[in-house]
Design a protein around this motif. Structure first.
Motif, PDB file in Angstrom:
ATOM      1  N   ALA A   5      35.342  34.830  22.841  1.00  0.00           N
ATOM      2  CA  ALA A   5      34.199  35.345  23.609  1.00  0.00           C
ATOM      3  C   ALA A   5      33.408  34.183  24.199  1.00  0.00           C
ATOM      4  N   LEU A   6      33.199  33.155  23.394  1.00  0.00           N
ATOM      5  CA  LEU A   6      32.433  31.994  23.863  1.00  0.00           C
ATOM      6  C   LEU A   6      33.167  31.311  25.023  1.00  0.00           C
ATOM      7  N   SER A   7      34.491  31.128  24.873  1.00  0.00           N
ATOM      8  CA  SER A   7      35.271  30.506  25.966  1.00  0.00           C
ATOM      9  C   SER A   7      35.194  31.345  27.231  1.00  0.00           C
ATOM     10  N   ASN A   8      35.309  32.666  27.059  1.00  0.00           N
ATOM     11  CA  ASN A   8      35.256  33.551  28.234  1.00  0.00           C
ATOM     12  C   ASN A   8      33.935  33.392  28.982  1.00  0.00           C
ATOM     13  N   LEU A   9      32.835  33.239  28.220  1.00  0.00           N
ATOM     14  CA  LEU A   9      31.526  33.083  28.865  1.00  0.00           C
ATOM     15  C   LEU A   9      31.430  31.735  29.571  1.00  0.00           C
ATOM     16  N   MET A  10      31.967  30.703  28.955  1.00  0.00           N
ATOM     17  CA  MET A  10      31.898  29.366  29.566  1.00  0.00           C
ATOM     18  C   MET A  10      32.740  29.291  30.831  1.00  0.00           C
ATOM     19  N   LEU A  11      33.842  30.054  30.856  1.00  0.00           N
ATOM     20  CA  LEU A  11      34.799  29.914  31.964  1.00  0.00           C
ATOM     21  C   LEU A  11      34.704  31.034  32.995  1.00  0.00           C
ATOM     22  N   ARG A  12      33.679  31.899  32.882  1.00  0.00           N
ATOM     23  CA  ARG A  12      33.583  32.986  33.858  1.00  0.00           C
ATOM     24  C   ARG A  12      33.285  32.418  35.243  1.00  0.00           C
ATOM     25  N   ASP A  13      33.358  33.272  36.251  1.00  0.00           N
ATOM     26  CA  ASP A  13      33.158  32.825  37.635  1.00  0.00           C
ATOM     27  C   ASP A  13      31.937  31.937  37.765  1.00  0.00           C
ATOM     28  N   LEU A  19      26.405  42.585  32.526  1.00  0.00           N
ATOM     29  CA  LEU A  19      25.909  42.140  31.214  1.00  0.00           C
ATOM     30  C   LEU A  19      27.004  41.317  30.538  1.00  0.00           C
ATOM     31  N   PRO A  20      27.297  40.121  31.044  1.00  0.00           N
ATOM     32  CA  PRO A  20      28.460  39.383  30.522  1.00  0.00           C
ATOM     33  C   PRO A  20      28.386  39.068  29.035  1.00  0.00           C
ATOM     34  N   ILE A  21      27.211  38.677  28.524  1.00  0.00           N
ATOM     35  CA  ILE A  21      27.134  38.330  27.087  1.00  0.00           C
ATOM     36  C   ILE A  21      27.332  39.598  26.257  1.00  0.00           C
ATOM     37  N   ILE A  22      26.632  40.653  26.651  1.00  0.00           N
ATOM     38  CA  ILE A  22      26.707  41.912  25.886  1.00  0.00           C
ATOM     39  C   ILE A  22      28.126  42.493  25.933  1.00  0.00           C
ATOM     40  N   GLU A  23      28.824  42.345  27.066  1.00  0.00           N
ATOM     41  CA  GLU A  23      30.207  42.855  27.136  1.00  0.00           C
ATOM     42  C   GLU A  23      31.114  42.072  26.181  1.00  0.00           C
ATOM     43  N   GLU A  24      30.907  40.757  26.083  1.00  0.00           N
ATOM     44  CA  GLU A  24      31.732  39.966  25.147  1.00  0.00           C
ATOM     45  C   GLU A  24      31.419  40.360  23.698  1.00  0.00           C
ATOM     46  N   VAL A  25      30.131  40.635  23.408  1.00  0.00           N
ATOM     47  CA  VAL A  25      29.774  41.075  22.047  1.00  0.00           C
ATOM     48  C   VAL A  25      30.507  42.379  21.733  1.00  0.00           C
ATOM     49  N   ASN A  26      30.570  43.281  22.708  1.00  0.00           N
ATOM     50  CA  ASN A  26      31.300  44.539  22.501  1.00  0.00           C
ATOM     51  C   ASN A  26      32.773  44.290  22.190  1.00  0.00           C
TER      52      ASN A  26
END
Ligand SMILES: NC(=O)c1ccc[n+]([C@@H]2O[C@H](COP(=O)([O-])OP(=O)(O)OC[C@H]3O[C@@H](n4cnc5c(N)ncnc54)[C@H](O)[C@@H]3O)[C@@H](O)[C@H]2O)c1
Length: 346
Positions: free
Chosen positions: A316-324, A297-304
């Motif tokens: 959080a937004l950068s982490n989602l854009m740059l994930r695997d 749950l990548p989005i939900i984990e970043e929200v946490n």
């Protein structure tokens, strides 16, 4: 039909007004005597519904026995943190053999139970259903066209609730997949927080579309692992509710997210919104479910991380854009051309 609403928030009141229009006898239980008296005399909800007067026919009470005595249908509409304690306090008056439907959205922290599962546990011997969909109270109370899903393991119960609620302005579908309906309604609140954060950051419409689409992808991945049907998550109580919550200013989760995106802490944002922001509770529960069912749950984990570890929303937004890097979609290996096999498709 006598229908009792347990809870006098915005959603409970919109439902009460709708049911009165349908000709039902409606009693609303308010959790404080003062609020029952205020609603009886003033018949207004100035914060939620400015300028609207609630129908004279609605009976308000703080007395549990009066509220549920003789009810053909009991509708639980308190905010999710109060479902268990309210149901426990109602148990002696509800007894067994009643029809009870929850319209609350949320997963209980700790037990990881949905609202209907809590009611099944606390009020055994009753028939339980859930009613959920893209249904902002502010529009329902004004009689604007809306759709919703009545779900229960019992077909008779799902159709009973459909019959009680359906009208020219409220189209009610039925579903046997109560778990899928409840998971869609609860988990979308966490994605709405993310969508709000993106809005607060000024991230734009492309980003919003991505959060909605990838949001339903991760919610449905978890829900299917838990036993829900994919078509439920693609339907009104899943995708439908996610779209309205991420797009509408009526959504308190989105509004809280916007404030966090603009730099407030989660606590400050919740105070400012002034109502229970259920996505905050469901975020923790969703993360625990993700671990239990090994569902990413990548989005939900970043929200946490933003809510509880002080991570800035921009990070959080950068982490989602740059994930695997990923391939989009969920394909079985057999459906893939040879050169694509064994790739990850999350
Ligand atoms: N507002 C909407 O448009 C809407 C639409 C669909 C579903 N829902 C869901 O309905 C549920 C209720 O939402 P709402 O908008 O009515 O919330 P709200 O914040 O307006 O009302 C919450 C209600 O919870 C109850 N409550 C508060 N403190 C309590 C306590 N200590 N003990 C017992 N009860 C207490 C009260 O009845 C209160 O009015 C939520 O789960 C929400 O997700 C809301």
């Amino acid at each position: 039909m006598k229908i009792t609403l347990i809870g006098c928030g915005a959603w409970g009141m919109a439902i009460a007004a709708h049911l009165v229009k349908k000709g039902h006898a409606v009693t609303v239980w308010a959790h404080s005597e003062a609020e029952a008296v205020r609603l009886t005399t003033e018949r207004t909800m100035p914060q939620a519904f400015p300028g609207i007067v609630l129908p004279e026919e609605i009976i308000f009470t703080n007395d549990k026995k009066t509220a549920v005595d003789g009810a053909d249908l009991i509708v639980f509409a308190v905010a999710s943190p109060f479902t268990r304690t309210t149901a426990e306090s109602m148990r002696p008056f509800i007894g067994e053999g009643k029809r009870i439907v929850t319209v609350t959205k949320g997963i209980e922290e700790g037990t990881l139970l949905t609202q209907a599962e809590i009611l099944e546990e606390v009020l055994p011997g009753n028939v339980i259903g859930a009613l959920s969909g893209p249904t902002h109270a502010e529009e329902v109370i004004r009689g604007m066209p809306t759709t919703i899903v009545s779900a229960s393991k019992s077909r008779e119960m799902a159709e009973f609730v459909q019959d009680a609620f359906v009208s020219e302005m409220l189209r009610v579908y039925t579903s046997p997949d109560i778990l899928g309906v409840e998971l869609g309604g609860s988990l979308k609140n966490v994605i709405a927080l993310a969508a709000g954060m993106a809005d607060g950051l000024g991230a734009g419409d492309n980003c919003k579309a991505a959060l909605i689409t990838r949001g339903i992808h991760e919610i449905s991945g978890l829900a299917v692992k838990m036993g829900a049907h994919i078509s439920t998550l693609e339907g009104l109580s899943g995708m439908g509710d996610l779209i309205v919550t991420c797009a509408s200013m009526h959504s308190r989760n989105r509004r809280a997210g916007i404030l966090i995106g603009q730099g407030m802490t989660a606590d400050e944002a919740m105070k400012e919104v002034g109502q229970v922001v259920e996505g905050v509770y469901s975020a923790k529960a969703a993360s625990a479910l993700a671990k239990k069912y090994e569902a990413p749950l990548p989005i939900i984990e970043e929200v946490n991380l933003v809510l509880f570890s002080g991570e800035p929303a921009g990070t959080a937004l950068s982490n989602l854009m740059l994930r695997d890097r990923k391939m989009e979609g969920r394909f079985s290996q057999e459906d893939l051309p040879e050169c694509w096999r064994s790739d990850s498709s999350h």
